[in-house]
Design a protein around this motif. Structure first.
Motif, PDB file in Angstrom:
ATOM      1  N   LYS A  67      53.865  28.631  56.204  1.00 18.90           N
ATOM      2  CA  LYS A  67      52.404  29.082  56.297  1.00 18.90           C
ATOM      3  C   LYS A  67      51.678  28.651  57.371  1.00 18.90           C
ATOM      4  O   LYS A  67      51.057  27.689  57.190  1.00 18.90           O
ATOM      5  CB  LYS A  67      51.713  29.111  55.059  1.00 18.90           C
ATOM      6  CG  LYS A  67      52.229  29.846  53.697  1.00 18.90           C
ATOM      7  CD  LYS A  67      51.340  29.939  52.594  1.00 18.90           C
ATOM      8  CE  LYS A  67      52.119  30.656  51.548  1.00 18.90           C
ATOM      9  NZ  LYS A  67      51.086  30.565  50.387  1.00 18.90           N
ATOM     10  N   ARG A  68      51.586  29.311  58.467  1.00 14.93           N
ATOM     11  CA  ARG A  68      51.013  29.009  59.690  1.00 14.93           C
ATOM     12  C   ARG A  68      49.399  28.983  59.605  1.00 14.93           C
ATOM     13  O   ARG A  68      48.858  30.130  59.073  1.00 14.93           O
ATOM     14  CB  ARG A  68      51.306  29.909  61.013  1.00 14.93           C
ATOM     15  CG  ARG A  68      52.750  29.852  61.114  1.00 14.93           C
ATOM     16  CD  ARG A  68      53.280  29.049  62.361  1.00 14.93           C
ATOM     17  NE  ARG A  68      52.257  28.937  63.383  1.00 14.93           N
ATOM     18  CZ  ARG A  68      52.305  27.599  64.097  1.00 14.93           C
ATOM     19  NH1 ARG A  68      53.090  26.968  63.905  1.00 14.93           N
ATOM     20  NH2 ARG A  68      51.617  27.802  65.360  1.00 14.93           N
ATOM     21  N   PRO A  69      48.584  28.095  59.866  1.00 11.97           N
ATOM     22  CA  PRO A  69      47.057  28.313  59.718  1.00 11.97           C
ATOM     23  C   PRO A  69      46.426  29.068  60.731  1.00 11.97           C
ATOM     24  O   PRO A  69      47.245  29.486  61.769  1.00 11.97           O
ATOM     25  CB  PRO A  69      46.505  26.651  59.939  1.00 11.97           C
ATOM     26  CG  PRO A  69      47.755  25.988  60.844  1.00 11.97           C
ATOM     27  CD  PRO A  69      49.000  26.726  60.442  1.00 11.97           C
ATOM     28  N   ASN A  91      45.229  29.211  55.015  1.00 10.20           N
ATOM     29  CA  ASN A  91      46.513  28.305  55.048  1.00 10.20           C
ATOM     30  C   ASN A  91      46.490  26.981  55.762  1.00 10.20           C
ATOM     31  O   ASN A  91      47.154  26.286  56.514  1.00 10.20           O
ATOM     32  CB  ASN A  91      47.753  29.197  55.892  1.00 10.20           C
ATOM     33  CG  ASN A  91      48.184  30.486  55.266  1.00 10.20           C
ATOM     34  OD1 ASN A  91      48.038  30.486  53.903  1.00 10.20           O
ATOM     35  ND2 ASN A  91      48.439  31.365  56.099  1.00 10.20           N
ATOM     36  N   PHE A  92      45.037  26.600  55.572  1.00  6.88           N
ATOM     37  CA  PHE A  92      44.914  25.118  55.893  1.00  6.88           C
ATOM     38  C   PHE A  92      45.591  24.071  54.745  1.00  6.88           C
ATOM     39  O   PHE A  92      45.656  22.884  55.106  1.00  6.88           O
ATOM     40  CB  PHE A  92      43.387  24.811  55.793  1.00  6.88           C
ATOM     41  CG  PHE A  92      42.582  25.432  56.714  1.00  6.88           C
ATOM     42  CD1 PHE A  92      43.027  25.928  57.748  1.00  6.88           C
ATOM     43  CD2 PHE A  92      41.106  25.685  56.659  1.00  6.88           C
ATOM     44  CE1 PHE A  92      42.169  26.726  58.780  1.00  6.88           C
ATOM     45  CE2 PHE A  92      40.469  26.312  57.449  1.00  6.88           C
ATOM     46  CZ  PHE A  92      41.092  26.943  58.503  1.00  6.88           C
ATOM     47  N   GLY A  93      46.223  24.510  53.857  1.00  7.83           N
ATOM     48  CA  GLY A  93      47.024  23.716  52.891  1.00  7.83           C
ATOM     49  C   GLY A  93      46.163  22.882  52.173  1.00  7.83           C
ATOM     50  O   GLY A  93      45.200  23.145  51.422  1.00  7.83           O
ATOM     51  N   VAL A 137      42.670  23.239  64.541  1.00 15.77           N
ATOM     52  CA  VAL A 137      43.007  22.506  63.167  1.00 15.77           C
ATOM     53  C   VAL A 137      44.685  22.228  62.957  1.00 15.77           C
ATOM     54  O   VAL A 137      45.221  23.149  63.289  1.00 15.77           O
ATOM     55  CB  VAL A 137      42.496  23.486  61.876  1.00 15.77           C
ATOM     56  CG1 VAL A 137      41.045  23.470  61.667  1.00 15.77           C
ATOM     57  CG2 VAL A 137      42.949  24.572  61.621  1.00 15.77           C
ATOM     58  N   VAL A 138      44.900  21.354  62.361  1.00 15.53           N
ATOM     59  CA  VAL A 138      46.319  20.959  62.191  1.00 15.53           C
ATOM     60  C   VAL A 138      46.631  20.829  60.754  1.00 15.53           C
ATOM     61  O   VAL A 138      46.133  19.649  60.358  1.00 15.53           O
ATOM     62  CB  VAL A 138      46.952  19.724  63.170  1.00 15.53           C
ATOM     63  CG1 VAL A 138      48.345  19.400  62.982  1.00 15.53           C
ATOM     64  CG2 VAL A 138      46.207  19.569  64.642  1.00 15.53           C
ATOM     65  N   ALA A 139      47.428  21.520  60.262  1.00 16.04           N
ATOM     66  CA  ALA A 139      47.752  21.548  58.792  1.00 16.04           C
ATOM     67  C   ALA A 139      49.186  21.507  58.764  1.00 16.04           C
ATOM     68  O   ALA A 139      50.031  21.119  59.760  1.00 16.04           O
ATOM     69  CB  ALA A 139      47.348  22.777  58.384  1.00 16.04           C
ATOM     70  N   GLY A 140      49.767  21.412  57.584  1.00 14.31           N
ATOM     71  CA  GLY A 140      51.427  21.113  57.394  1.00 14.31           C
ATOM     72  C   GLY A 140      52.114  22.479  57.929  1.00 14.31           C
ATOM     73  O   GLY A 140      53.289  21.951  58.463  1.00 14.31           O
ATOM     74  N   GLY A 141      51.566  23.590  58.028  1.00 16.12           N
ATOM     75  CA  GLY A 141      52.208  24.660  58.784  1.00 16.12           C
ATOM     76  C   GLY A 141      52.159  24.705  60.256  1.00 16.12           C
ATOM     77  O   GLY A 141      52.586  25.441  60.770  1.00 16.12           O
ATOM     78  N   GLY A 142      51.349  23.891  60.803  1.00 16.77           N
ATOM     79  CA  GLY A 142      51.199  23.912  62.464  1.00 16.77           C
ATOM     80  C   GLY A 142      49.851  23.666  62.675  1.00 16.77           C
ATOM     81  O   GLY A 142      48.876  23.203  61.945  1.00 16.77           O
ATOM     82  N   ASN A 143      49.506  24.376  64.060  1.00 13.77           N
ATOM     83  CA  ASN A 143      48.261  24.338  64.554  1.00 13.77           C
ATOM     84  C   ASN A 143      47.555  25.428  64.714  1.00 13.77           C
ATOM     85  O   ASN A 143      48.212  26.744  65.120  1.00 13.77           O
ATOM     86  CB  ASN A 143      48.531  23.789  65.957  1.00 13.77           C
ATOM     87  CG  ASN A 143      47.258  23.417  66.638  1.00 13.77           C
ATOM     88  OD1 ASN A 143      46.046  23.469  66.104  1.00 13.77           O
ATOM     89  ND2 ASN A 143      47.417  23.076  68.182  1.00 13.77           N
ATOM     90  N   ALA A 144      46.391  25.809  64.474  1.00 14.88           N
ATOM     91  CA  ALA A 144      45.524  26.858  65.029  1.00 14.88           C
ATOM     92  C   ALA A 144      44.430  26.616  65.789  1.00 14.88           C
ATOM     93  O   ALA A 144      43.669  25.552  65.770  1.00 14.88           O
ATOM     94  CB  ALA A 144      44.915  27.433  63.686  1.00 14.88           C
TER      95      ALA A 144
END
Length: 154
Positions: A67-69, A91-93, A137-144
């Motif tokens: 899940k991409r943020p 999707n920030f996780g 923002v950098v989350a488990g699913g990547g960067n937004a």
């Protein structure tokens, strides 16, 4: 020129003969390898991994990397350094899987932020020059990355 080549070949042959005559200490009489102190993990005074800890594996977070943020909006869309902004998206996780917030104008400066939930982050605008920047923002699913954000002068 011929004398130089002969000398070079003689030196090379002598070096080869010297190395070929040295025995290898790590081999025993059966030809099998042996453990030599100062190699592998012992060389760095590091203990090797031993066993398996099921409790530790059970406690480790499971981050959904599929899940991409996405950042939907930043409120307010302009602020002064030191003020707080709310980053809304999806999707920030989880707090364990969230890695951080960055402002492009701030470079490697550590940004203060508070993880609220999977869709909301609160961040403090860093002390940077006024002008346009992006918020990441950098989350488990990547960067937004957000749309342009205006940092106002103090």
């Amino acid at each position: 020129m011929q004398v130089w080549r002969s000398s070079l070949m003689a030196v090379g042959l002598a070096t080869f003969t010297l190395f070929a005559s040295v025995s290898v200490d790590a081999e025993d009489s059966t030809g099998k390898g042996a453990v030599v102190e100062g190699t592998g993990f012992t060389m760095f005074d590091t203990e090797s991994i031993k066993g398996f800890d099921a409790n530790k594996v059970e406690r480790d977070p499971v981050c959904d990397r599929s899940k991409r943020p996405r950042i939907a909006k930043v409120e307010p869309d302009e602020a002064k350094p030191g003020q707080k902004v709310v980053i809304k998206g999806e999707n920030f996780g989880t707090v364990e899987c969230f890695h951080g917030v960055a402002f492009s104008a701030a470079g490697a400066t550590k940004i203060e932020y508070k993880f609220i939930n999977d869709t909301t982050i609160e961040a403090t605008v860093p002390n940077v020059k006024s002008g346009m920047t992006f918020i990441d923002v950098v989350a488990g699913g990547g960067n937004a990355r957000s749309k342009g954000f205006l940092v106002k002068s103090k």
